[in-house]
Write a protein that holds these residues in place. Structure first.
Motif, PDB file in Angstrom:
ATOM      1  N   SER A 130      45.904  45.318  11.934  1.00  0.00           N
ATOM      2  CA  SER A 130      44.698  44.728  11.356  1.00  0.00           C
ATOM      3  C   SER A 130      44.015  45.701  10.408  1.00  0.00           C
ATOM      4  O   SER A 130      43.546  45.313   9.328  1.00  0.00           O
ATOM      5  CB  SER A 130      43.723  44.311  12.464  1.00  0.00           C
ATOM      6  N   ASN A 134      38.699  39.211   4.416  1.00  0.00           N
ATOM      7  CA  ASN A 134      37.389  39.309   5.054  1.00  0.00           C
ATOM      8  C   ASN A 134      36.324  39.440   3.964  1.00  0.00           C
ATOM      9  O   ASN A 134      36.217  40.495   3.333  1.00  0.00           O
ATOM     10  CB  ASN A 134      37.347  40.510   5.993  1.00  0.00           C
ATOM     11  N   ALA A 191      42.612  39.472   9.139  1.00  0.00           N
ATOM     12  CA  ALA A 191      41.984  40.744   8.771  1.00  0.00           C
ATOM     13  C   ALA A 191      42.159  41.039   7.295  1.00  0.00           C
ATOM     14  O   ALA A 191      41.345  41.746   6.692  1.00  0.00           O
ATOM     15  CB  ALA A 191      42.579  41.878   9.601  1.00  0.00           C
ATOM     16  N   LEU A 195      48.025  45.784  17.648  1.00  0.00           N
ATOM     17  CA  LEU A 195      47.270  44.741  16.950  1.00  0.00           C
ATOM     18  C   LEU A 195      46.190  45.355  16.070  1.00  0.00           C
ATOM     19  O   LEU A 195      45.999  44.947  14.910  1.00  0.00           O
ATOM     20  CB  LEU A 195      46.647  43.796  17.980  1.00  0.00           C
ATOM     21  N   VAL A 241      38.626  44.239  16.594  1.00  0.00           N
ATOM     22  CA  VAL A 241      39.895  43.780  17.159  1.00  0.00           C
ATOM     23  C   VAL A 241      39.905  43.969  18.670  1.00  0.00           C
ATOM     24  O   VAL A 241      40.382  43.109  19.415  1.00  0.00           O
ATOM     25  CB  VAL A 241      41.072  44.534  16.507  1.00  0.00           C
ATOM     26  N   THR A 261      36.688  47.779  12.155  1.00  0.00           N
ATOM     27  CA  THR A 261      37.792  46.840  12.348  1.00  0.00           C
ATOM     28  C   THR A 261      38.450  47.057  13.702  1.00  0.00           C
ATOM     29  O   THR A 261      38.760  46.090  14.416  1.00  0.00           O
ATOM     30  CB  THR A 261      38.834  46.997  11.218  1.00  0.00           C
ATOM     31  N   CYS A 311      43.602  45.048   6.523  1.00  0.00           N
ATOM     32  CA  CYS A 311      42.211  44.987   6.072  1.00  0.00           C
ATOM     33  C   CYS A 311      41.968  45.951   4.925  1.00  0.00           C
ATOM     34  O   CYS A 311      41.399  45.575   3.888  1.00  0.00           O
ATOM     35  CB  CYS A 311      41.286  45.289   7.248  1.00  0.00           C
ATOM     36  N   ASP A 362      37.837  41.221  20.230  1.00  0.00           N
ATOM     37  CA  ASP A 362      38.144  39.854  19.822  1.00  0.00           C
ATOM     38  C   ASP A 362      38.862  39.124  20.953  1.00  0.00           C
ATOM     39  O   ASP A 362      39.812  39.645  21.545  1.00  0.00           O
ATOM     40  CB  ASP A 362      39.019  39.867  18.567  1.00  0.00           C
ATOM     41  N   MET A 420      46.429  37.299  13.418  1.00  0.00           N
ATOM     42  CA  MET A 420      45.264  38.177  13.395  1.00  0.00           C
ATOM     43  C   MET A 420      45.329  39.159  12.221  1.00  0.00           C
ATOM     44  O   MET A 420      44.305  39.505  11.623  1.00  0.00           O
ATOM     45  CB  MET A 420      45.145  38.934  14.707  1.00  0.00           C
ATOM     46  N   TRP A 421      46.547  39.594  11.877  1.00  0.00           N
ATOM     47  CA  TRP A 421      46.691  40.486  10.729  1.00  0.00           C
ATOM     48  C   TRP A 421      46.339  39.768   9.432  1.00  0.00           C
ATOM     49  O   TRP A 421      45.677  40.335   8.563  1.00  0.00           O
ATOM     50  CB  TRP A 421      48.125  41.023  10.671  1.00  0.00           C
TER      51      TRP A 421
END
Length: 294
Positions: A96, A169, A166, A92, A225, A221, A100, A228, A162-163
């Motif tokens: 991300s 942002n 990211a 994950l 993550v 990041t 990002c 989170d 979630m990706w």
């Protein structure tokens, strides 16, 4: 003769004043107290997780353990398969970071160097989204995740939500833009004369100069993550997709308290290790670009 030795923002002359010294050391002691408040709870959790089960439930409780049962760490790791949760979280985090850096970096390049007509207004609108409370968009965002527009697919039990988050942002876009603003335009013009395309300039000129900012964004990041909870908890319902934090929350009802502390230790250690090895980049924060200007 040096007259302004480094005491932070306090010079040597000011430091000679008794009131300034009193203020300096008062603030220093206050920082120590605040650091202790932040550090002691996780340290106590990690140390207490090694207590023998009898001592763990002893009354009165012991702040400093008299027994250390290191075997509990390995037994808990194997019994609850924490390796799979670590791998899920690493997967994950890697996705991300990739999303990002790629999309926010391109957005920062777009607003900093390309600047087409209307980009200033668009940038203001993106910055304004930082003022909107996150709770406002939770319900419509979740509805889009369970029925993705146009494609009509359910993205729960996947890492894609979630990706995607990211990839957009506003804070990271602002950081990238500020850093790219410090890169001389002459370098881009020279690359353009050599025949480089817009994307080629980004890949061959911008990215090689962006090591500090990319390293910092990567570390922050990954740390974000790892800690989170809300969206992974809302999206990852299948046990095989749980991240470490989600796994600890979902398993806490079935775990004795000492095993819960061990699980929390497993969650605490990676960010600590990350900070120890990369604290220079983390502490630098957004202070980039000073050596590039010229």
């Amino acid at each position: 003769m040096k007259t302004n030795e480094a005491y932070g923002i306090i010079g040597n002359i000011e430091y000679r004043s008794p009131w300034v010294r009193l203020l300096y050391w008062s603030l220093f002691l206050l920082m120590i107290a605040l650091a202790a408040v932040c550090i002691l709870p996780p340290v106590w959790i990690m140390v207490s997780s090694l207590k023998d089960i009898k001592e763990f439930y002893a009354i009165p409780p012991t702040l400093i353990p008299r027994t250390f049962n290191l075997s509990k760490l390995w037994e808990t790791w194997q019994e609850f398969n924490f390796l799979s949760y670590y791998l899920n979280t690493a997967y994950l985090a890697a996705g991300s970071v990739l999303f990002c850096l790629t999309f926010n970096g391109l957005a920062g390049y777009f607003f900093s160097k390309l600047k087409p007509r209307g980009s200033a207004l668009l940038f203001v609108l993106i910055v304004w989204t930082m003022m909107v409370p996150n709770t406002v968009g939770m319900v419509p965002l979740f509805k889009n995740l369970i029925d993705f527009p146009l494609l009509h697919v359910n993205l729960t039990n996947t890492f894609w939500p979630m990706w995607f988050m990211a990839a957009v942002n506003p804070v990271v876009i602002l950081i990238f833009k500020n850093f790219f603003d410090s890169i001389p335009q002459a370098l881009l013009e020279a690359a353009k004369i050599d025949g480089a395309s817009t994307i080629g300039i980004f890949i061959r000129v911008i990215l090689p100069l962006s090591g500090p900012v990319m390293a910092t964004i990567t570390i922050l990041t990954m740390n974000s993550v790892w800690q989170d909870f809300f969206w992974p908890f809302m999206v990852l319902k299948d046990k095989s997709t749980w991240s470490v934090i989600v796994a600890i929350y979902n398993l806490k009802a079935t775990l004795p308290q000492d095993i819960q502390f061990i699980a929390l230790t497993f969650a605490i250690l990676p960010p600590i290790v990350l900070f120890i090895f990369f604290q220079r980049y983390i502490m630098n924060g957004q202070a980039f670009g000073g050596s590039i200007k010229g």
